[in-house]
Design a protein around this motif. Structure first.
Motif, mmCIF file in Angstrom:
data_model
loop_
_atom_site.group_PDB
_atom_site.id
_atom_site.type_symbol
_atom_site.label_atom_id
_atom_site.label_comp_id
_atom_site.label_asym_id
_atom_site.label_seq_id
_atom_site.Cartn_x
_atom_site.Cartn_y
_atom_site.Cartn_z
ATOM 1 N N ALA A 256 -18.812 1.022 40.492
ATOM 2 C CA ALA A 256 -18.005 0.131 41.327
ATOM 3 C C ALA A 256 -18.086 0.582 42.779
ATOM 4 C CB ALA A 256 -16.554 0.122 40.849
ATOM 5 N N GLU A 257 -18.363 -0.347 43.676
ATOM 6 C CA GLU A 257 -18.644 -0.006 45.068
ATOM 7 C C GLU A 257 -17.354 0.273 45.843
ATOM 8 O OE1 GLU A 257 -20.598 -2.222 48.940
ATOM 9 O OE2 GLU A 257 -21.334 -2.733 46.931
ATOM 10 N N ALA A 258 -17.254 1.446 46.438
ATOM 11 C CA ALA A 258 -16.083 1.830 47.222
ATOM 12 C C ALA A 258 -16.084 1.099 48.562
ATOM 13 C CB ALA A 258 -16.074 3.340 47.455
ATOM 14 N N PRO A 259 -14.903 0.724 49.092
ATOM 15 C CA PRO A 259 -14.847 0.010 50.366
ATOM 16 C C PRO A 259 -15.056 0.941 51.555
ATOM 17 C CG PRO A 259 -12.635 0.383 49.539
ATOM 18 C CD PRO A 259 -13.577 0.864 48.465
ATOM 19 N N VAL A 260 -15.351 0.346 52.700
ATOM 20 C CA VAL A 260 -15.378 1.100 53.955
ATOM 21 C C VAL A 260 -14.038 1.791 54.140
ATOM 22 C CG1 VAL A 260 -15.470 0.865 56.469
ATOM 23 C CG2 VAL A 260 -17.084 -0.409 55.046
ATOM 24 N N GLY A 261 -14.076 3.044 54.549
ATOM 25 C CA GLY A 261 -12.865 3.819 54.750
ATOM 26 C C GLY A 261 -12.512 4.712 53.581
ATOM 27 N N ALA A 262 -13.120 4.466 52.407
ATOM 28 C CA ALA A 262 -12.825 5.275 51.223
ATOM 29 C C ALA A 262 -13.495 6.641 51.320
ATOM 30 C CB ALA A 262 -13.292 4.556 49.964
ATOM 31 N N SER A 263 -12.934 7.599 50.600
ATOM 32 C CA SER A 263 -13.565 8.923 50.538
ATOM 33 C C SER A 263 -14.790 8.856 49.636
ATOM 34 C CB SER A 263 -12.581 9.958 50.001
ATOM 35 O OG SER A 263 -12.227 9.670 48.660
ATOM 36 N N ILE A 264 -15.738 9.745 49.896
ATOM 37 C CA ILE A 264 -16.966 9.782 49.123
ATOM 38 C C ILE A 264 -17.519 11.202 49.195
ATOM 39 C CG2 ILE A 264 -18.498 9.153 51.047
ATOM 40 C CD1 ILE A 264 -19.964 7.305 49.002
ATOM 41 N N CYS B 16 -17.871 16.273 51.251
ATOM 42 C CA CYS B 16 -17.154 14.998 51.197
ATOM 43 C C CYS B 16 -16.934 14.437 52.592
ATOM 44 C CB CYS B 16 -15.802 15.155 50.495
ATOM 45 S SG CYS B 16 -15.912 15.688 48.774
ATOM 46 N N GLY B 17 -16.712 13.133 52.647
ATOM 47 C CA GLY B 17 -16.418 12.451 53.901
ATOM 48 C C GLY B 17 -15.906 11.057 53.584
ATOM 49 N N THR B 18 -16.147 10.114 54.490
ATOM 50 C CA THR B 18 -15.685 8.745 54.287
ATOM 51 C C THR B 18 -16.838 7.770 54.476
ATOM 52 O OG1 THR B 18 -15.009 8.578 56.605
ATOM 53 C CG2 THR B 18 -13.323 9.222 55.016
ATOM 54 N N VAL B 19 -16.683 6.579 53.879
ATOM 55 C CA VAL B 19 -17.630 5.491 54.087
ATOM 56 C C VAL B 19 -17.354 4.884 55.458
ATOM 57 C CG1 VAL B 19 -18.466 3.266 53.254
ATOM 58 C CG2 VAL B 19 -17.734 5.027 51.613
ATOM 59 N N LEU B 20 -18.366 4.892 56.331
ATOM 60 C CA LEU B 20 -18.185 4.417 57.702
ATOM 61 C C LEU B 20 -18.645 2.973 57.895
ATOM 62 C CD1 LEU B 20 -19.399 7.555 59.684
ATOM 63 C CD2 LEU B 20 -17.056 6.906 59.127
ATOM 64 N N ILE C 149 -21.058 9.897 45.239
ATOM 65 C CA ILE C 149 -20.139 9.473 44.203
ATOM 66 C C ILE C 149 -18.729 9.374 44.776
ATOM 67 C CG2 ILE C 149 -19.737 11.853 43.404
ATOM 68 C CD1 ILE C 149 -19.699 10.669 40.509
ATOM 69 N N SER C 150 -17.976 8.374 44.326
ATOM 70 C CA SER C 150 -16.587 8.207 44.729
ATOM 71 C C SER C 150 -15.743 8.204 43.459
ATOM 72 C CB SER C 150 -16.404 6.885 45.496
ATOM 73 O OG SER C 150 -15.062 6.715 45.912
ATOM 74 N N GLY C 151 -14.913 9.228 43.280
ATOM 75 C CA GLY C 151 -14.227 9.401 42.010
ATOM 76 C C GLY C 151 -15.251 9.641 40.924
ATOM 77 N N ASP C 152 -15.286 8.753 39.915
ATOM 78 C CA ASP C 152 -16.309 8.859 38.879
ATOM 79 C C ASP C 152 -17.315 7.709 38.966
ATOM 80 O OD1 ASP C 152 -14.767 6.750 38.050
ATOM 81 O OD2 ASP C 152 -14.266 7.577 36.084
ATOM 82 N N GLN C 153 -17.359 7.034 40.123
ATOM 83 C CA GLN C 153 -18.224 5.874 40.300
ATOM 84 C C GLN C 153 -19.439 6.205 41.170
ATOM 85 O OE1 GLN C 153 -17.419 2.726 38.708
ATOM 86 N NE2 GLN C 153 -16.116 4.246 37.679
ATOM 87 N N ALA C 154 -20.621 6.028 40.614
ATOM 88 C CA ALA C 154 -21.861 6.244 41.360
ATOM 89 C C ALA C 154 -21.923 5.272 42.535
ATOM 90 C CB ALA C 154 -23.057 6.042 40.443
#
Length: 395
Positions: A298-306, A317-321, A354-359
């Motif tokens: 599941a695709e993480a949104p902009v601003g989410a941690s990754i 780790c960082g964030t989706v820009l 990866i974000s959480g358990d989502q590739a």
């Protein structure tokens, strides 16, 4: 790597030595991911199940969070990720993009002024914040597509749609803005639609490396990192090898062959697995953090941690820009990339985001390093799966 281990303990010791290449090596490893135990008071939440202690530790280190704050952020991001497709459908033609706001813990949805009151209420009732902007996502995407048709000089790092800025953002390397070719490119880009120019520290480069002993996989004299296991092989970066090229593991034994590869334009590839190697749905922490099971994409949104795992710098780790960014490498432009604030270094190419358990995707390139910081782009994994008709190996 051809032997079958007799117990979990020596397997994990070997895995930590070889790093991310171990996504492919041993039977029974699917059970090796370490997950937090259920709370004594009841059934664990989805976030508790999906976040390994190592992932939480990495977020604490890279974001300066407490464990409770990291867990709360992951839970909020999980809700935002699930909500984003619905919010896009609800907004319809008025949709102008969305992003996760870490301060509020909410998904922010931008809409144009012609959004109806009912639409805005529905978005807010669903739990999103709503912002009214001038340009729709459709208009911004069309403007970016026109910019994609331009030839960019080396002083232009890349460009993407920034929903928070409600503009196509063109990134120019520091010190190059006065260059005549850069100025001509910016002038032509502005003719395509709403464009904002920003300055970045350096030009992007891919993160492949020359051969170094003891690292995950090699093709020719290039070392890269494995991304995610798929049924029949693994996905990685296209600049790491061409179709037909053989791949060797950390120990020099034969893994398989590049079955498909694209670079530039794209930066993705997949490698078949055989000769005693096989796949498991795990991203490893190299002993720095605990292993992480992969349960979906599941695709993480902009601003989410990754977070990113690679054979050189391990976990960061960082964030989706930004999403759908065109990155202007010296070898040519690569499209539909996702930009992050995560650092990387040579040899990390192809490794897991990866974000959480989502590739999320495979590491392509960036600028900077993990001592001074930088930015890194990845090729989204779902695009790779769709392109080659692959199925992600999940737990």
């Amino acid at each position: 790597m051809r032997r079958t281990p007799t117990s979990l303990t020596p397997v994990r010791r070997t895995l930590r030595h070889v790093g991310l290449a171990t996504l492919l090596v041993v039977g029974g490893l699917a059970a090796a991911g370490t997950l937090p135990a259920a709370a004594d008071s009841g059934t664990p939440t989805a976030t508790e199940e999906s976040a390994s202690p190592g992932l939480l530790d990495a977020m604490r280190r890279d974001f300066g969070l407490t464990r409770a704050q990291a867990e709360a952020r992951l839970a909020a991001e999980e809700r935002a990720t699930a909500l984003e497709p619905t919010a896009r459908r609800t907004a319809g033609a008025a949709y102008a993009g969305s992003w996760f706001d870490a301060d509020s813990g909410k998904l922010t949805v931008a809409v144009t002024a012609d959004a109806s009151g009912a639409t805005v209420r529905a978005l807010r009732d669903a739990g999103t914040a709503v912002r009214t902007v001038e340009h729709s996502a459709r208009r911004l995407d069309a403007a970016k597509a026109r910019v994609d048709r331009l030839d960019a000089p080396a002083g232009v790092s890349g460009w993407h749609v920034d929903p928070a800025a409600n503009s196509v953002v063109v990134d120019v390397v520091a010190g190059e803005r006065a260059d005549n070719d850069v100025q001509r490119f910016v002038d032509r880009a502005r003719e395509a639609g709403p464009v904002t120019v920003r300055t970045v520290a350096a030009a992007p480069e891919t993160f492949a490396a020359g051969t170094v002993g003891g690292d995950p996989y090699y093709t020719g004299n290039v070392r890269c990192s494995i991304g995610f296991s798929v049924h029949g092989g693994f996905v990685t970066a296209g600049h790491c090898g061409r179709a037909g090229a053989g791949v060797s593991g950390w120990d020099g034994s034969y893994i398989g062959t590049f079955q498909g590869s694209s670079f530039p334009d794209n930066d993705y590839a997949w490698v078949s697995v055989g000769s005693g190697w096989w796949t498991v749905p795990v991203v490893l922490g190299w002993g720095t953090v605990s292993d992480q099971l992969v349960r979906g994409s599941a695709e993480a949104p902009v601003g989410a941690s990754i977070c990113r795992s690679g054979s050189t710098t391990h976990w960061h780790c960082g964030t989706v820009l930004a999403k759908n960014e065109t990155v202007n490498y010296s070898q040519g432009a690569v499209h539909q990339m996702t930009k992050t604030s995560v650092c990387a270094e040579p040899g990390d190419s192809g490794g897991s985001f990866i974000s959480g358990d989502q590739a999320q995707g495979v590491t392509s390139g960036g600028w900077g390093n993990c001592s001074s910081g930088g930015q890194t782009w990845f090729q989204p994994v779902n695009e790779i799966l769709n392109r080659y008709g692959l199925t992600l190996h999940t737990a």
